[in-house]
Write a protein that holds these residues in place. Structure first.
Motif, short mmCIF file in Angstrom:
data_model
loop_
_atom_site.label_atom_id
_atom_site.label_comp_id
_atom_site.label_asym_id
_atom_site.label_seq_id
_atom_site.Cartn_x
_atom_site.Cartn_y
_atom_site.Cartn_z
N LYS A 180 0.85 -1.17 0.00
CA LYS A 180 0.00 0.00 0.00
C LYS A 180 0.89 1.23 0.00
N LEU A 181 0.60 2.16 -0.91
CA LEU A 181 1.38 3.38 -1.02
C LEU A 181 0.99 4.36 0.08
N LEU A 182 1.95 5.19 0.52
CA LEU A 182 1.71 6.17 1.55
C LEU A 182 0.95 7.37 0.98
N GLY A 183 0.20 8.03 1.85
CA GLY A 183 -0.48 9.25 1.44
C GLY A 183 -1.89 9.00 0.92
N ARG A 184 -2.53 10.10 0.64
CA ARG A 184 -3.90 10.06 0.16
C ARG A 184 -3.90 9.74 -1.34
N PRO A 185 -4.81 8.89 -1.83
CA PRO A 185 -4.83 8.58 -3.27
C PRO A 185 -5.27 9.79 -4.09
N ARG A 186 -4.71 9.93 -5.26
CA ARG A 186 -4.99 11.05 -6.13
C ARG A 186 -6.41 10.91 -6.72
N LYS A 187 -7.18 12.01 -6.77
CA LYS A 187 -8.54 11.97 -7.30
C LYS A 187 -8.60 12.52 -8.72
N LYS A 188 -7.73 13.44 -9.09
CA LYS A 188 -7.75 14.03 -10.42
C LYS A 188 -6.45 13.68 -11.14
N ARG A 189 -6.56 13.62 -12.46
CA ARG A 189 -5.35 13.35 -13.24
C ARG A 189 -4.57 14.63 -13.45
#
Length: 152
Positions: free
Chosen positions: A140-149
């Motif tokens: 699992k990657l750290l941080g919040r997942p990106r919502k926009k490209r």
């Protein structure tokens, strides 16, 4: 198994072809060839012709057999001879089928379906393994997942 059967069926069907091209292409060329009587070819050079049509809409087209071009652009788009090229071939008393692209020929078709696809043994014949087969590990990657490209 479906691919193996399909290749074998196409190989057998191609062996029955009587012409240089397939029956579907031959049928298309015959249909276009019937319209070639409505045109007249005028020679301009060794490979250059001008074809004029009869009737009210007497269209004119320039054909270069050396460069495989016609001003109607049908020959360049589909690699199947247009009515103007067939008219030129009849003027030269040559076989029009020979000017079709190589991928439409029977020999190329046979080369495509010559390799044999071998069957794979069923699950019952597989050798058992002593270790458990697990899916790959997931990190699992750290941080919040990106919502926009990212637009750039």
């Amino acid at each position: 198994m479906d691919m193996m059967v399909r290749n074998a069926n196409r190989r057998v069907a191609c062996e029955k072809w009587e012409d240089v091209v397939g029956p579907r292409i031959k049928k298309m060329l015959d249909k276009v060839g019937q319209r070639a009587t409505q045109y007249r070819a005028h020679i301009g050079g060794e490979f250059v012709f001008q074809v004029t049509g009869f009737g009210e809409n007497g269209s004119q087209h320039a054909i270069d057999l050396g460069l495989h071009t016609c001003t109607c652009k049908r020959w360049q788009l589909s690699d199947i001879l247009c009515v103007h090229v067939i008219c030129c071939k009849r003027f030269n008393k040559q076989e029009a089928v020979l000017y079709c692209h190589d991928y439409l020929m029977c020999t190329t078709y046979m080369q495509a379906y010559t390799p044999v696809i071998n069957l794979i043994a069923g699950e019952d014949d597989w050798e058992p393994v002593d270790y458990p087969i697990a899916p790959p590990s997931f990190n699992k990657l750290l941080g919040r997942p990106r919502k926009k490209r990212i637009l750039s």
